[in-house]
Enzyme design. Sequence first.
Site, PDB file in Angstrom:
ATOM      1  N   ARG A  49     128.109  25.016 -84.693  1.00 19.00           N
ATOM      2  CA  ARG A  49     129.500  23.678 -83.037  1.00 19.00           C
ATOM      3  C   ARG A  49     130.426  25.098 -83.881  1.00 19.00           C
ATOM      4  NH1 ARG A  49     131.286  20.032 -86.823  1.00 19.00           N
ATOM      5  NH2 ARG A  49     133.195  20.685 -87.340  1.00 19.00           N
TER       6      ARG A  49
ATOM      7  N   LYS B 193     126.379  24.380 -61.147  1.00 20.40           N
ATOM      8  CA  LYS B 193     126.312  24.555 -59.792  1.00 20.40           C
ATOM      9  C   LYS B 193     125.758  25.834 -59.827  1.00 20.40           C
ATOM     10  CE  LYS B 193     128.429  20.489 -59.599  1.00 20.40           C
ATOM     11  NZ  LYS B 193     127.532  19.343 -60.067  1.00 20.40           N
TER      12      LYS B 193
HETATM   13  N1  PLP Z   1     134.498  20.662 -59.831  1.00 23.80           N
HETATM   14  C1  PLP Z   1     133.936  20.525 -58.977  1.00 23.80           C
HETATM   15  C2  PLP Z   1     134.113  21.217 -57.880  1.00 23.80           C
HETATM   16  C3  PLP Z   1     132.343  20.016 -59.336  1.00 23.80           C
HETATM   17  O1  PLP Z   1     132.155  19.598 -57.849  1.00 23.80           O
HETATM   18  C4  PLP Z   1     131.988  19.309 -60.251  1.00 23.80           C
HETATM   19  C5  PLP Z   1     130.820  18.609 -59.995  1.00 23.80           C
HETATM   20  O2  PLP Z   1     130.206  18.254 -59.394  1.00 23.80           O
HETATM   21  C6  PLP Z   1     132.923  19.674 -61.526  1.00 23.80           C
HETATM   22  C7  PLP Z   1     133.315  19.864 -61.387  1.00 23.80           C
HETATM   23  C8  PLP Z   1     132.076  18.421 -62.708  1.00 23.80           C
HETATM   24  O3  PLP Z   1     131.211  19.638 -63.018  1.00 23.80           O
HETATM   25  P1  PLP Z   1     129.822  19.071 -64.119  1.00 23.80           P
HETATM   26  O4  PLP Z   1     129.053  17.852 -63.353  1.00 23.80           O
HETATM   27  O5  PLP Z   1     129.098  20.163 -64.537  1.00 23.80           O
HETATM   28  O6  PLP Z   1     130.801  18.183 -65.535  1.00 23.80           O
END
Ligand code: PLP
Length: 379
Positions: free
Chosen positions: A53, A202
């Site tokens: 952790r 992403k």
């Molecule tokens: N920031 C942006 C611009 C996003 O588009 C997203 C998710 O769509 C996030 C943060 C959150 O990421 P996660 O889905 O990996 O928690």
Amino acid sequence: MSEKKQHPATIAARGAGATDTSTAGIVPAISPSTTFLRDTDYDLIQPQNSYGRDHNETVRQVEEVIRRLEGAAATRAFPSGMAAASALMRTVRSGGRIVLQSGIYHGVTSFARGYAARRGITLDEVDTSQISELEYACKSTADLVWIEVPSNPWLKTTDIAIAAKLAHDCGAVLCVDATAATPILLRPLRFGADFVMHSATKAINGHSDVLAGLLSCADETHTVWQAVLEDRHRAGAILGAFEAWLLLRGARTLALRVERMSANALELARRLDAHNGIEQVFYPGLESHVGHNLAKTQMRGGFGYLMSVLVKGGHEAAAHVASRLEVFERATSLGGVESLIEHRHIVEPQSDLPENLLRLSVGIEDIEDLWGDLRNALE
Ligand code: PLP
């Protein structure tokens, strides 16, 4: 080659030099151990490894890739983008103040609203792409200014250097969520941001098969960063070893994917802009985009893979277009090799997003297949 001279594509493709030192394998091994051996004197055999952790070798390897891509002092990986974002927001003290860009990813906004309400924190949501609004918001003391560049789903561009100065002048730190840009196209720390955050779910991973988040800092000694480290450690929000290994693998092709996705996105944005079924295209690569000149100075090598369009004819017309697509998949999320489309109003009906807004995440497919699909659906 020395660390300094390497370009982003090289850093990413080579996993920042990670190999399997025990077998001389070109690819590092996964380190799934949750606990680590001590010798007969009870000393840790590898002092940096005590318990899973705290940290993990595979996680360290992917953090090093991102640290170097961002030009950061340090990077930490989290089990999702939201885990990274919330770790930073939780550093804001009870009774403090957050200035949050309005109209950004709804998950960040919802977390900030809930957290602020629970902690008696003042939350001001302002359109930071309008510097006068940010200037006004920064007339009072704040702890954190949070912006998204480019923003999701409006693709707004905020001037990071100005935002950093305004944030610092009112006692705040600046964090930039650069998920829609990737560290290939945008390095917010260079413009004075204190922190940069990514949903690595992403484009950094890019294959829609890992949830991960990343936070990087300009100064490791900053008290806010120290609080983030403490939060990850105590709350146990560390990325899993298998996910870290997949992320390291996905990130190897990041520069190539981003180049192709950005080229595809720019071409589609131009063609959609000229199509009579489309009311408006939001993409920073278009010369007509309000943030184009600023995006040109902040980003390099392209304008990203995300765009939104308003379809002529309202809700029904937009839903009809989305329903007719065969190459673009109807699914939430962004940044994968496959192109996705989302009718934001159906997914987020409580928001004030226009009912004819479609958000496109452009992948690496052949441009003519993507365009043929959109043209067909728009007929
Ligand atoms: N920031 C942006 C611009 C996003 O588009 C997203 C998710 O769509 C996030 C943060 C959150 O990421 P996660 O889905 O990996 O928690």
